[in-house]
Design a protein around this motif. Structure first.
Motif, PDB file in Angstrom:
ATOM      1  N   ALA A  21       0.837  -1.206   0.000  1.00 20.37           N
ATOM      2  CA  ALA A  21       0.000   0.000   0.000  1.00 20.37           C
ATOM      3  C   ALA A  21       0.870   1.253   0.000  1.00 20.37           C
ATOM      4  CB  ALA A  21      -0.932  -0.008   1.207  1.00 20.37           C
ATOM      5  N   ILE A  24       2.019   1.717  -3.545  1.00 20.63           N
ATOM      6  CA  ILE A  24       0.940   2.047  -4.476  1.00 20.63           C
ATOM      7  C   ILE A  24       0.467   3.480  -4.270  1.00 20.63           C
ATOM      8  CG2 ILE A  24      -1.461   1.529  -5.061  1.00 20.63           C
ATOM      9  CD1 ILE A  24      -0.791  -1.423  -4.492  1.00 20.63           C
ATOM     10  N   TYR A  25       0.230   3.885  -3.019  1.00 25.76           N
ATOM     11  CA  TYR A  25      -0.353   5.180  -2.736  1.00 25.76           C
ATOM     12  C   TYR A  25       0.672   6.268  -2.443  1.00 25.76           C
ATOM     13  CZ  TYR A  25      -4.720   2.653  -2.539  1.00 25.76           C
ATOM     14  OH  TYR A  25      -5.796   1.875  -2.854  1.00 25.76           O
ATOM     15  N   GLY A  26       1.932   5.932  -2.366  1.00 20.43           N
ATOM     16  CA  GLY A  26       2.962   6.921  -2.082  1.00 20.43           C
ATOM     17  C   GLY A  26       3.318   7.719  -3.315  1.00 20.43           C
ATOM     18  N   SER A  28       5.383   9.069  -6.515  1.00 20.43           N
ATOM     19  CA  SER A  28       6.261   8.402  -7.463  1.00 20.43           C
ATOM     20  C   SER A  28       7.649   9.026  -7.380  1.00 20.43           C
ATOM     21  CB  SER A  28       5.711   8.535  -8.876  1.00 20.43           C
ATOM     22  OG  SER A  28       5.749   9.876  -9.286  1.00 20.43           O
TER      23      SER A  28
END
Length: 66
Positions: A21, A24-26, A28
């Motif tokens: 997670a 994915i949500y951090g 780029s």
């Protein structure tokens, strides 16, 4: 399986889900290398907002002890 190995396995599964997670949500890597300018991040308000009235609560009065 005893309870310690079961807890260890479940802990590893939870850690893997949390790590996935975070990726994915951090942000780029390109966002980390090229941060947005400060002017874009904080926009100035068009007009000042009126001050909010003080919250009103129950009135507590001192009562003499007779």
């Amino acid at each position: 399986m005893n309870s310690q190995s079961t807890a260890g396995f479940l802990g590893a599964v939870v850690a893997a889900i949390a790590l996935a997670a975070a990726f994915i949500y951090g942000p780029s890597p390109s966002q980390m290398r090229n941060p947005q300018p400060a002017a874009v991040q904080q926009a100035a308000p068009a007009e000042a907002a009126p001050a909010a009235p003080a919250p009103r609560g129950p009135v507590i009065r001192e009562v003499p002890n007779n």
